[in-house]
Design an enzyme around this catalytic site. Structure first.
Site, mmCIF file in Angstrom:
data_model
loop_
_atom_site.group_PDB
_atom_site.id
_atom_site.type_symbol
_atom_site.label_atom_id
_atom_site.label_comp_id
_atom_site.label_asym_id
_atom_site.label_seq_id
_atom_site.Cartn_x
_atom_site.Cartn_y
_atom_site.Cartn_z
ATOM 1 N N TYR A 164 13.737 -7.333 -25.193
ATOM 2 C CA TYR A 164 12.388 -6.913 -24.795
ATOM 3 C C TYR A 164 12.220 -5.400 -24.900
ATOM 4 O O TYR A 164 13.040 -4.625 -24.409
ATOM 5 C CB TYR A 164 12.089 -7.344 -23.358
ATOM 6 C CG TYR A 164 10.787 -6.775 -22.823
ATOM 7 C CD1 TYR A 164 9.566 -7.303 -23.225
ATOM 8 C CD2 TYR A 164 10.780 -5.680 -21.961
ATOM 9 C CE1 TYR A 164 8.363 -6.774 -22.770
ATOM 10 C CE2 TYR A 164 9.591 -5.145 -21.498
ATOM 11 C CZ TYR A 164 8.384 -5.697 -21.914
ATOM 12 O OH TYR A 164 7.204 -5.162 -21.469
ATOM 13 N N HIS A 194 -0.979 3.337 -24.427
ATOM 14 C CA HIS A 194 -0.867 3.345 -22.976
ATOM 15 C C HIS A 194 -1.417 4.640 -22.362
ATOM 16 O O HIS A 194 -1.523 4.740 -21.135
ATOM 17 C CB HIS A 194 0.586 3.143 -22.547
ATOM 18 C CG HIS A 194 1.063 1.721 -22.704
ATOM 19 N ND1 HIS A 194 0.788 0.958 -23.811
ATOM 20 C CD2 HIS A 194 1.796 0.920 -21.879
ATOM 21 C CE1 HIS A 194 1.332 -0.240 -23.674
ATOM 22 N NE2 HIS A 194 1.940 -0.294 -22.505
ATOM 23 N N ASN A 307 8.283 4.146 -18.391
ATOM 24 C CA ASN A 307 8.456 3.003 -17.495
ATOM 25 C C ASN A 307 9.102 3.438 -16.186
ATOM 26 O O ASN A 307 10.284 3.763 -16.157
ATOM 27 C CB ASN A 307 9.307 1.941 -18.199
ATOM 28 C CG ASN A 307 9.062 0.557 -17.629
ATOM 29 O OD1 ASN A 307 9.995 -0.178 -17.342
ATOM 30 N ND2 ASN A 307 7.822 0.179 -17.473
ATOM 31 N N TYR A 395 -5.737 13.037 27.823
ATOM 32 C CA TYR A 395 -4.717 12.462 26.947
ATOM 33 C C TYR A 395 -4.406 13.358 25.755
ATOM 34 O O TYR A 395 -3.266 13.415 25.281
ATOM 35 C CB TYR A 395 -5.182 11.102 26.417
ATOM 36 C CG TYR A 395 -5.210 9.988 27.438
ATOM 37 C CD1 TYR A 395 -4.822 10.197 28.758
ATOM 38 C CD2 TYR A 395 -5.626 8.712 27.064
ATOM 39 C CE1 TYR A 395 -4.859 9.172 29.680
ATOM 40 C CE2 TYR A 395 -5.666 7.672 27.985
ATOM 41 C CZ TYR A 395 -5.283 7.913 29.296
ATOM 42 O OH TYR A 395 -5.327 6.889 30.207
ATOM 43 N N ARG A 398 -1.935 15.772 27.352
ATOM 44 C CA ARG A 398 -0.802 15.160 28.040
ATOM 45 C C ARG A 398 0.035 14.272 27.119
ATOM 46 O O ARG A 398 1.258 14.162 27.269
ATOM 47 C CB ARG A 398 -1.333 14.334 29.215
ATOM 48 C CG ARG A 398 -0.271 13.943 30.217
ATOM 49 C CD ARG A 398 -0.718 12.893 31.202
ATOM 50 N NE ARG A 398 -2.146 12.818 31.432
ATOM 51 C CZ ARG A 398 -2.740 11.747 31.954
ATOM 52 N NH1 ARG A 398 -2.021 10.687 32.270
ATOM 53 N NH2 ARG A 398 -4.049 11.723 32.142
ATOM 54 N N PHE A 444 10.626 -1.469 -11.681
ATOM 55 C CA PHE A 444 9.432 -0.656 -11.923
ATOM 56 C C PHE A 444 8.333 -0.908 -10.899
ATOM 57 O O PHE A 444 7.347 -0.180 -10.839
ATOM 58 C CB PHE A 444 8.863 -0.971 -13.316
ATOM 59 C CG PHE A 444 8.647 -2.445 -13.536
ATOM 60 C CD1 PHE A 444 7.614 -3.121 -12.915
ATOM 61 C CD2 PHE A 444 9.514 -3.161 -14.359
ATOM 62 C CE1 PHE A 444 7.429 -4.487 -13.110
ATOM 63 C CE2 PHE A 444 9.329 -4.528 -14.554
ATOM 64 C CZ PHE A 444 8.290 -5.195 -13.925
ATOM 65 N N GLU A 529 1.735 -9.448 -15.760
ATOM 66 C CA GLU A 529 1.970 -8.535 -14.645
ATOM 67 C C GLU A 529 0.981 -8.922 -13.544
ATOM 68 O O GLU A 529 -0.042 -8.278 -13.334
ATOM 69 C CB GLU A 529 1.796 -7.097 -15.131
ATOM 70 C CG GLU A 529 2.826 -6.759 -16.214
ATOM 71 C CD GLU A 529 2.463 -5.559 -17.076
ATOM 72 O OE1 GLU A 529 1.443 -4.900 -16.783
ATOM 73 O OE2 GLU A 529 3.196 -5.291 -18.037
#
Length: 657
Positions: A164, A194, A307, A395, A398, A444, A529
């Site tokens: 792959y 990409h 990647n 508060y 404190r 990844f 994916e």
């Protein structure tokens, strides 16, 4: 012979100059002449001599005087832009952001190096690499691991094994086998396709962090990149040649593909790049100006470059470091507010917090004691209300140890995850040289840093939420016993009225930003994916929330110092007087209304640069040494003294206190 790289309407031209006495105007005219030379329509100009233009540096965008000699106005091989009159701006010219312009004057090429081995990078190291404090080199062990990993890839290619991303397509195309003679083209196509991000580009500091972190991951030796290519990447980093990386476009699995692809695109000489020398320009020209050549990708190398979770992690690294800095300074600011509001220190008693021994809570209560202990640091303000009838405070005063404490513990937890992620291999497939094989997996996936950074935003936001309430108490005369909005002649003057509104607006915006992005997932890549982390947005949100916290605390710091003006001549404790003096060194007291935004930014800068911590921390640590073992730091991860050691802060002598 001097040479200049000139940008005219989308084209870059190299213009040699035989005579340095020639002027900027000559350079602009010659660039226009070369631009129109090969245009069929003469570039739309009747005559080159009639063209009106301005010339400006790409570096800083400063306009140049056409009468100035080139030898005075420009450096050899400088990048300039010719803007034709009537053009709004050259079509593909990318102006630098204000942050980028600021960095031009600050950047100095570093002399020191950090050795990267893929296993020992810290969050502080990465932030310093981003700031340009260091260059990078690989350890000998890392070089050998990279070489061994590449040998596995070369054997796969030689044996024509189907693997792959090496001999197949990507994502849904994983079953498509690519011919051997197309493997290099496959990698270039991967990077180009990409590179699909949108939005503003990362500022130079963040792009430098991103590139440094990717180098660190490649140095682990599980990515299959060649040593030759990795060294080219390191040379680009060391020259501060930084690609144009849009901040939006990653879903955080399979890694940060879009931003890392943009990062790789510049390295192969395509798209845009920035350097201190060139500003924004075409990548091939920026590389050439620094004596570098574009990378020629070998099989698997495009995938090796893009990647991983480095976008999420590098931005997360900055977020966690800034969060850590503002969290410890929040204790100092809150202690100053408590003094101004004439609060009691009884809520910080050691025995109370020993009954609920969370590390952050114990440390924060200790810091309050170290700054406010009247036996150690006499305070005229505290003495003035010693016998008042108030039993306990609101508060927001404190409960600071409880609220600030969990923020500190959250930061420590997130820092541990981010540090692990910095030194993790997040590729797919992984190359195991010791086994001589590659294995596909899911490292990844950005779920770890995504979840952690969502948690960071939620945790650190509370520092701003409680700070805004303290600002309200400072500004409200029914709660503070001080003039309304901390200014004399109220009505004529509005004082801190709208500064408080700004704090409220920031807190409200952060509430929306604290909605976790990592609970969302959209299936991508044709359902290959089908679960993603959305970690890129987690990281960017966390950074914005941290910045809001800094800004709200800057407003509180100003308000608390202004409150002291109305308590004079009474003085607070020595360490808090030092903090007051620091603030007054950059912001004068508020006598009547004036332009307030610069004051807020000045106080914000003190916090970002950790000046407040530098001033107060020696007193905190002296108090710690005098109260060991009761006040020994509880969580080394959260409350280490590395910052003090590196800054070589001077511990005050007893007489100084």
């Amino acid at each position: 012979m001097p040479r200049y790289t000139v940008h005219v309407r989308g084209e870059w031209l190299a213009v040699p100059c035989r005579d340095a006495q020639l002027t900027v105007g000559w350079l602009g005219r010659e660039a226009v002449r070369r631009y129109v030379k090969n245009k069929p329509d003469n570039g739309g100009f009747a005559s080159v001599d009639d063209v009106q233009f301005l010339v400006r540096r790409c570096k800083g965008l400063g306009l140049l005087d056409n009468e100035d000699p080139l030898e005075v106005a420009l450096e050899d091989n400088e990048f300039v832009e010719v803007v034709i009159e009537g053009d709004a701006m050259s079509p593909d010219f990318i102006p630098s952001q204000p942050e980028g312009v600021y960095l031009y004057s600050k950047y100095r090429e570093p002399e020191k190096y950090i050795d990267l081995d893929g296993d020992s990078l810290t969050t502080e190291d990465l932030v310093n690499l981003g700031k340009g404090y260091y260059k990078i080199k690989l350890t000998p062990v890392a070089e050998k691991k990279v070489q061994k990993s590449r040998e596995v890839i070369d054997r796969i290619i030689k044996e024509k094994t189907v693997v792959y991303g090496i001999t197949t397509g990507f994502g849904k195309f994983a079953r498509t086998v690519i011919p051997i003679n197309k493997l290099e083209e496959l990698q270039v196509n991967l990077v180009r396709s990409h590179s699909s991000g949108v939005g503003k580009p990362l500022i130079p500091e963040r792009c430098r962090m991103l590139l440094a972190l990717r180098i660190n991951v490649l140095a682990k030796g599980y990515s299959g990149i060649s040593l030759e290519t990795l060294k080219q990447v390191i040379e680009a980093f060391n020259a501060s040649c930084l690609s144009y990386v849009p901040e939006k476009g990653t879903v955080g699995a399979s890694g940060d593909l879009a931003p890392l692809s943009h990062l790789a695109l510049g390295l192969i000489g395509e798209g845009k790049m920035w350097s201190p020398k060139s500003g924004w320009a075409d990548a091939k020209y920026v590389l050439e100006a620094h004596g570098l050549k574009p990378i020629i990708l070998k099989p698997k190398e495009g995938l090796a470059l893009i990647n991983g979770t480095q976008m999420i992690t590098s931005l997360g690294c900055e977020a966690v470091e800034r969060a850590s800095a503002i969290a410890r300074q929040a204790d100092i600011v809150a202690a100053l507010t408590l003094e101004v509001l004439k609060g009691t220190t009884k809520a910080f008693d050691t025995d109370i917090h020993s009954l609920r021994p969370h590390p952050g809570q114990i440390e924060v209560s200790f810091r309050f004691r170290s700054l406010l202990d009247s036996d150690h640091h006499p305070s005229e303000i505290a003495e003035s209300h010693r016998f008042c009838d108030r039993v306990q405070d609101a508060y927001t005063l404190r409960c600071c140890p409880q609220v600030h404490g969990v923020a500190n513990d959250t930061i420590a937890f997130v820092k541990k995850i981010i540090t692990t992620e910095l030194n993790s291999a997040t590729d797919n497939p992984m190359v195991f040289a010791n086994r001589g094989e590659t294995i596909s997996g899911g490292n990844f996936h950005g779920e770890y840093p995504a979840k952690a950074l969502d948690y960071l935003a939620i945790g650190v936001h509370e520092l701003a939420a409680i700070s805004e309430r303290r600002i309200e108490r400072l500004c409200n005369p029914s709660l503070s016993e001080l003039p309304a909005f901390l200014v004399a002649e109220g009505g004529l003057n509005s004082g801190f009225m709208i500064a408080h509104c700004t704090a409220a607006a920031l807190v409200s915006e952060s509430k929306a930003l604290c909605h976790p992005s990592s609970v969302d997932s959209l299936s991508t890549s044709a359902a290959t994916e089908d679960h993603v982390s959305m970690g890129g947005w987690s990281a960017r949100k966390a950074l914005r929330v941290v910045e809001h916290v800094e800004q709200v605390l800057a407003i509180e710091l100003l308000a608390a110092c202004q409150g002291i003006e109305f308590l004079r001549p009474l003085r607070t404790t020595t360490p808090l007087e030092k903090v007051y003096d620091l603030v007054r060194s950059v912001v004068r007291p508020w006598i009547k209304d004036r332009f307030m935004a610069p004051d807020i930014e000045a106080a914000h800068r003190l916090l970002v640069e950790q000046k407040v911590w530098e001033v107060a921390s020696p007193y905190i640590e002296k108090y710690r040494m005098e109260h060991i073992p009761e006040s020994r730091p509880v969580s080394p991860t959260a409350f280490s003294l590395e910052f003090l050691n590196k800054k070589s802060s001077k511990i005050p002598e007893s007489g100084d206190l």
